[in-house]
Design a protein around this motif. Structure first.
Motif, PDB file in Angstrom:
ATOM      1  N   GLU A 199     -30.317  17.026 -18.692  1.00 45.60           N
ATOM      2  CA  GLU A 199     -31.664  16.891 -18.147  1.00 45.60           C
ATOM      3  C   GLU A 199     -31.798  15.598 -17.362  1.00 45.60           C
ATOM      4  O   GLU A 199     -31.124  14.615 -17.647  1.00 45.60           O
ATOM      5  N   TYR A 200     -32.657  15.647 -16.340  1.00 45.94           N
ATOM      6  CA  TYR A 200     -32.996  14.437 -15.607  1.00 45.94           C
ATOM      7  C   TYR A 200     -34.449  14.507 -15.156  1.00 45.94           C
ATOM      8  O   TYR A 200     -35.002  15.595 -14.962  1.00 45.94           O
ATOM      9  N   LYS A 201     -35.029  13.334 -15.034  1.00 45.38           N
ATOM     10  CA  LYS A 201     -36.415  13.214 -14.582  1.00 45.38           C
ATOM     11  C   LYS A 201     -36.532  11.895 -13.836  1.00 45.38           C
ATOM     12  O   LYS A 201     -35.992  10.880 -14.280  1.00 45.38           O
ATOM     13  N   GLY A 202     -37.224  11.914 -12.706  1.00 46.91           N
ATOM     14  CA  GLY A 202     -37.357  10.660 -11.987  1.00 46.91           C
ATOM     15  C   GLY A 202     -38.224  10.751 -10.755  1.00 46.91           C
ATOM     16  O   GLY A 202     -38.745  11.811 -10.410  1.00 46.91           O
ATOM     17  N   TRP A 203     -38.349   9.606 -10.103  1.00 54.06           N
ATOM     18  CA  TRP A 203     -39.155   9.486  -8.892  1.00 54.06           C
ATOM     19  C   TRP A 203     -38.508   8.477  -7.956  1.00 54.06           C
ATOM     20  O   TRP A 203     -37.856   7.528  -8.403  1.00 54.06           O
ATOM     21  N   ILE A 204     -38.661   8.729  -6.678  1.00 54.24           N
ATOM     22  CA  ILE A 204     -38.179   7.825  -5.650  1.00 54.24           C
ATOM     23  C   ILE A 204     -39.305   7.640  -4.629  1.00 54.24           C
ATOM     24  O   ILE A 204     -39.784   8.618  -4.062  1.00 54.24           O
ATOM     25  N   THR A 205     -39.738   6.405  -4.429  1.00 52.57           N
ATOM     26  CA  THR A 205     -40.698   6.098  -3.373  1.00 52.57           C
ATOM     27  C   THR A 205     -39.911   6.010  -2.068  1.00 52.57           C
ATOM     28  O   THR A 205     -38.950   5.246  -1.974  1.00 52.57           O
ATOM     29  N   SER A 252     -36.370   2.528   0.391  1.00 49.84           N
ATOM     30  CA  SER A 252     -36.752   3.401  -0.723  1.00 49.84           C
ATOM     31  C   SER A 252     -36.314   2.793  -2.045  1.00 49.84           C
ATOM     32  O   SER A 252     -35.341   2.046  -2.112  1.00 49.84           O
ATOM     33  N   TYR A 253     -37.049   3.153  -3.095  1.00 44.80           N
ATOM     34  CA  TYR A 253     -36.711   2.655  -4.432  1.00 44.80           C
ATOM     35  C   TYR A 253     -37.222   3.618  -5.486  1.00 44.80           C
ATOM     36  O   TYR A 253     -38.156   4.377  -5.254  1.00 44.80           O
ATOM     37  N   GLY A 254     -36.587   3.576  -6.658  1.00 45.50           N
ATOM     38  CA  GLY A 254     -37.038   4.406  -7.763  1.00 45.50           C
ATOM     39  C   GLY A 254     -35.954   4.579  -8.799  1.00 45.50           C
ATOM     40  O   GLY A 254     -34.891   3.945  -8.725  1.00 45.50           O
ATOM     41  N   VAL A 255     -36.220   5.444  -9.772  1.00 44.72           N
ATOM     42  CA  VAL A 255     -35.308   5.649 -10.887  1.00 44.72           C
ATOM     43  C   VAL A 255     -35.199   7.130 -11.251  1.00 44.72           C
ATOM     44  O   VAL A 255     -36.143   7.898 -11.077  1.00 44.72           O
ATOM     45  N   ILE A 256     -34.030   7.485 -11.752  1.00 41.93           N
ATOM     46  CA  ILE A 256     -33.791   8.801 -12.331  1.00 41.93           C
ATOM     47  C   ILE A 256     -33.230   8.549 -13.731  1.00 41.93           C
ATOM     48  O   ILE A 256     -32.224   7.850 -13.884  1.00 41.93           O
ATOM     49  N   ASN A 315     -51.637   9.439  -0.232  1.00 42.56           N
ATOM     50  CA  ASN A 315     -52.276   8.456   0.637  1.00 42.56           C
ATOM     51  C   ASN A 315     -51.280   7.860   1.635  1.00 42.56           C
ATOM     52  O   ASN A 315     -51.204   6.659   1.827  1.00 42.56           O
ATOM     53  N   GLU A 316     -50.511   8.750   2.281  1.00 42.96           N
ATOM     54  CA  GLU A 316     -49.482   8.388   3.255  1.00 42.96           C
ATOM     55  C   GLU A 316     -48.347   7.565   2.658  1.00 42.96           C
ATOM     56  O   GLU A 316     -47.590   6.910   3.368  1.00 42.96           O
ATOM     57  N   ASN A 317     -48.191   7.600   1.356  1.00 42.81           N
ATOM     58  CA  ASN A 317     -47.018   7.070   0.660  1.00 42.81           C
ATOM     59  C   ASN A 317     -46.288   8.281   0.102  1.00 42.81           C
ATOM     60  O   ASN A 317     -46.879   9.097  -0.605  1.00 42.81           O
ATOM     61  N   TYR A 318     -45.020   8.384   0.420  1.00 39.53           N
ATOM     62  CA  TYR A 318     -44.250   9.566   0.051  1.00 39.53           C
ATOM     63  C   TYR A 318     -43.389   9.286  -1.172  1.00 39.53           C
ATOM     64  O   TYR A 318     -42.688   8.279  -1.231  1.00 39.53           O
ATOM     65  N   VAL A 319     -43.470  10.204  -2.145  1.00 45.92           N
ATOM     66  CA  VAL A 319     -42.719  10.071  -3.387  1.00 45.92           C
ATOM     67  C   VAL A 319     -41.954  11.364  -3.634  1.00 45.92           C
ATOM     68  O   VAL A 319     -42.525  12.453  -3.580  1.00 45.92           O
ATOM     69  N   LEU A 320     -40.670  11.230  -3.911  1.00 44.52           N
ATOM     70  CA  LEU A 320     -39.841  12.365  -4.288  1.00 44.52           C
ATOM     71  C   LEU A 320     -39.825  12.451  -5.805  1.00 44.52           C
ATOM     72  O   LEU A 320     -39.447  11.490  -6.476  1.00 44.52           O
ATOM     73  N   SER A 321     -40.255  13.577  -6.346  1.00 41.90           N
ATOM     74  CA  SER A 321     -40.199  13.821  -7.789  1.00 41.90           C
ATOM     75  C   SER A 321     -39.056  14.780  -8.071  1.00 41.90           C
ATOM     76  O   SER A 321     -38.892  15.779  -7.373  1.00 41.90           O
ATOM     77  N   LEU A 322     -38.280  14.471  -9.102  1.00 47.95           N
ATOM     78  CA  LEU A 322     -37.134  15.295  -9.482  1.00 47.95           C
ATOM     79  C   LEU A 322     -37.177  15.553 -10.979  1.00 47.95           C
ATOM     80  O   LEU A 322     -37.324  14.616 -11.768  1.00 47.95           O
TER      81      LEU A 322
END
Length: 128
Positions: free
Chosen positions: A3-9, A84-88, A49-56
């Protein structure tokens, strides 16, 4: 189970001075993540709000190369959207480290992996 869960701005530069370039890359990435949408995986780029986030999110029976695919995706994001930045967070219950979560961090164009200390060791932190 894997399993994995995360977000990347998603960001082209720290000040978003090149908004058109950002929008172009968002369209490109939206096509790239299509393969992560099926009965056991979910990937979506959300405009907040014009900020894009990738959810996985995924819960699969086996890892089957998904981890390398995720790392390749993050490396691609680092290349086309370098701010870009974020964590999985991920866990492979069939692997040799089944009692631990791991974190893949994307920051300043670099993809790094760490052993998680918030949910690990899974037994006894989150499991009886």
């Amino acid at each position: 189970m894997f399993e994995y869960k995360g977000w990347i701005t998603l960001s082209f530069d720290s000040y978003e001075e090149n908004f058109l370039k950002l929008k172009e890359q968002i369209i490109f990435l939206d096509e790239c993540i299509d393969k992560y949408n099926n009965s056991s995986q979910f990937a979506k780029i959300v405009n907040c709000n014009e900020n894009y986030v990738l959810s996985l999110i995924a819960v699969t029976n086996h890892e089957n190369g998904i981890l390398e695919d995720i790392k390749a995706l993050l490396s691609l994001i680092a290349k086309v959207l370098p701010a870009s930045y974020g964590v999985i967070f991920y866990r492979d219950q069939e692997g040799s480290h089944s009692n631990n979560y791991f974190v893949i961090r994307l920051s300043k164009g670099t993809v790094e992996e760490f052993t998680d200390v918030i949910l690990s060791p899974c037994l006894p932190v989150i499991e009886n």
